[in-house]
Design a protein around this motif. Structure first.
Motif, short mmCIF file in Angstrom:
data_model
loop_
_atom_site.label_atom_id
_atom_site.label_comp_id
_atom_site.label_asym_id
_atom_site.label_seq_id
_atom_site.Cartn_x
_atom_site.Cartn_y
_atom_site.Cartn_z
N LEU A 201 -56.51 -74.79 71.58
CA LEU A 201 -56.72 -75.80 71.63
C LEU A 201 -55.31 -76.31 72.87
N THR A 202 -54.60 -77.04 73.97
CA THR A 202 -54.17 -76.95 75.07
C THR A 202 -53.10 -78.17 74.72
N GLU A 203 -52.04 -78.96 75.55
CA GLU A 203 -51.50 -80.00 75.89
C GLU A 203 -52.55 -81.33 76.35
N ASN A 204 -53.53 -80.75 76.35
CA ASN A 204 -54.66 -81.90 77.04
C ASN A 204 -55.65 -81.97 75.68
N ASP A 205 -55.66 -81.47 74.78
CA ASP A 205 -56.29 -81.69 73.88
C ASP A 205 -55.30 -82.89 72.59
N GLU A 206 -56.20 -84.17 71.79
CA GLU A 206 -55.30 -84.88 71.25
C GLU A 206 -54.76 -84.05 69.69
N GLY A 207 -56.20 -82.96 69.23
CA GLY A 207 -55.98 -82.78 67.95
C GLY A 207 -55.86 -82.89 66.80
N PRO A 208 -54.83 -82.26 66.12
CA PRO A 208 -55.08 -82.71 64.58
C PRO A 208 -54.17 -83.46 64.03
N ASP A 209 -53.19 -84.29 62.85
CA ASP A 209 -52.73 -84.88 62.86
C ASP A 209 -51.36 -83.89 62.66
N VAL A 210 -50.26 -84.46 63.91
CA VAL A 210 -48.63 -83.33 63.42
C VAL A 210 -48.28 -83.99 62.06
N VAL A 211 -47.77 -85.19 62.13
CA VAL A 211 -46.78 -85.36 60.82
C VAL A 211 -47.07 -84.39 60.01
N ARG A 212 -48.41 -84.78 59.44
CA ARG A 212 -49.34 -84.36 58.04
C ARG A 212 -48.85 -82.61 58.25
N ILE A 213 -48.98 -81.75 59.00
CA ILE A 213 -48.76 -80.63 59.53
C ILE A 213 -48.05 -80.01 58.99
N LYS A 214 -47.03 -80.76 60.08
CA LYS A 214 -45.26 -80.16 60.03
C LYS A 214 -44.41 -81.29 57.95
N LYS A 215 -45.21 -82.36 57.49
CA LYS A 215 -44.39 -82.34 55.87
C LYS A 215 -45.41 -81.06 54.79
N GLU A 216 -46.63 -81.02 55.61
CA GLU A 216 -47.44 -79.79 54.51
C GLU A 216 -46.83 -78.55 53.94
N TRP A 217 -46.44 -78.04 55.91
CA TRP A 217 -45.52 -76.95 56.13
C TRP A 217 -44.22 -77.06 55.21
N GLY A 218 -43.17 -78.04 55.69
CA GLY A 218 -42.25 -78.07 54.90
C GLY A 218 -41.95 -79.14 53.92
N MET A 219 -43.60 -78.24 52.59
CA MET A 219 -43.20 -77.93 51.60
C MET A 219 -42.75 -76.68 50.96
N ARG A 220 -43.36 -75.98 51.79
CA ARG A 220 -43.24 -74.09 51.45
C ARG A 220 -42.17 -73.95 51.97
N LEU A 221 -41.01 -74.98 53.00
CA LEU A 221 -39.95 -73.98 54.17
C LEU A 221 -38.81 -75.06 53.43
N ASP A 222 -37.52 -73.74 53.35
CA ASP A 222 -36.74 -74.65 53.27
C ASP A 222 -35.97 -75.27 54.29
N LEU A 223 -35.73 -76.39 54.14
CA LEU A 223 -35.31 -77.38 55.23
C LEU A 223 -34.19 -77.60 55.36
N SER A 224 -33.14 -76.54 54.77
CA SER A 224 -31.75 -76.69 55.03
C SER A 224 -31.60 -75.32 56.75
N LYS A 225 -32.04 -74.93 56.52
CA LYS A 225 -32.01 -73.82 57.28
C LYS A 225 -32.45 -74.32 58.53
N ARG A 226 -31.54 -73.48 60.15
CA ARG A 226 -31.77 -74.24 61.10
C ARG A 226 -32.91 -73.99 61.72
N VAL A 227 -33.51 -72.83 61.75
CA VAL A 227 -35.04 -72.69 61.86
C VAL A 227 -36.16 -72.10 61.34
N LEU A 228 -37.07 -72.59 61.45
CA LEU A 228 -38.02 -72.62 60.46
C LEU A 228 -39.58 -71.77 61.74
#
Length: 277
Positions: A93-120
């Motif tokens: 995938l490059t910047e020219n590809d529409e790709g998958p659902d970005v918001v969903r990816i971030k939320k799915e990953w966010g369920m397994r991350l400590d969102l109080s941290k500055r760097v994920l």
């Protein structure tokens, strides 16, 4: 039997509904930086993620990010474990590809991350082919690429081939091409990235603290704690940070080495790894 099957289907359906509810209500992660660790399989990405995740300002996913989202194809599901370049069309995938659902990816990953941290932090070898897409869609994306001696990597990929997909492991020539092509894509795409840091597995093994502090500067973080006396559970090993190249290289036959030189010699030269005759 029908009742048992009905209950199983019902539990699965309820589980899916519950997961969708959790994703819907999960806040969107908004870190100072998203960090993506990329590189070929067996190059030290797991070790590097484990090390970086020890920083007090960092939260790293506990496993490869592409396994935690339903938005990316999985190499294992496609029957090509540790061999994503075999289906480059499905992973690139490059910047020219529409790709998958970005918001969903971030939320799915966010369920397994400590969102109080500055760097994920996320790491997945197949995401080596998606760095330009991540830069387009993830705020303040930073990329850390790691490379390792191609002889050792090819041996490891061949040895660890999933027996469910390929009985005797990957042929050494395919493993050599996976190493060469994935690094080629990583290095070429890095020219399009605003924030990219490259390190060598060998340097990390020789001086973990020194290499981690370079990463800290790259990420504008305080220095890492000293981990020189700590052990890490990386795949089948529980040990301190060590260079395992020679152990892998000694398992290669002369014919294996000749095939690696033929197929991946251009990348050995590009990365300044000395060829074995």
């Amino acid at each position: 039997m029908k009742g048992t099957r009905f209950r199983e289907v019902t539990r699965e359906a309820l589980g899916n509904i519950l997961r969708e509810v959790k994703i819907a209500i999960k806040p969107l992660p908004r870190p100072d930086k998203w960090v993506f660790i990329v590189g070929c399989y067996n190059s030290g990405t797991t070790l590097l993620s484990e090390l970086i995740g020890r920083h007090p300002s960092v939260s790293a996913l506990p496993t490869e990010g592409h396994f935690i989202t339903d938005q990316f194809k999985k190499d294992y599901d496609l029957g090509i474990p540790r061999m994503w370049v075999d289906r480059e069309d499905m992973f690139r995938l490059t910047e020219n590809d529409e790709g998958p659902d970005v918001v969903r990816i971030k939320k799915e990953w966010g369920m397994r991350l400590d969102l109080s941290k500055r760097v994920l932090v996320e790491k997945s070898p197949p995401n080596t082919g998606r760095t330009r897409w991540f830069q387009e869609h993830f705020e303040n994306a930073h990329f850390i690429g790691i490379v390792r001696n191609g002889y050792a990597v090819a041996e490891g990929i061949s040895r660890k081939g999933d027996p469910k997909s390929i009985k005797d492991g990957w042929p050494i020539e395919k493993s050599a091409w996976q190493w060469a092509r994935s690094n080629q894509i990583m290095l070429d795409d890095a020219e399009h990235l605003t924030n990219f840091h490259l390190l060598r597995y060998e340097d990390l093994a020789a001086s973990p603290k020194g290499e981690l502090d370079k990463i800290a500067r790259f990420l504008s973080l305080p220095s890492f704690p000293d981990i020189s006396q700590e052990n890490f559970s990386i795949h089948e090993r529980n040990d301190s940070v060590k260079d395992m190249n020679q152990t892998s290289i000694e398992k290669l036959s002369a014919a294996d080495i000749a095939k690696i030189n033929t197929i991946a010699g251009f990348m050995l030269d590009r990365l300044s790894y000395e060829r074995i005759a």
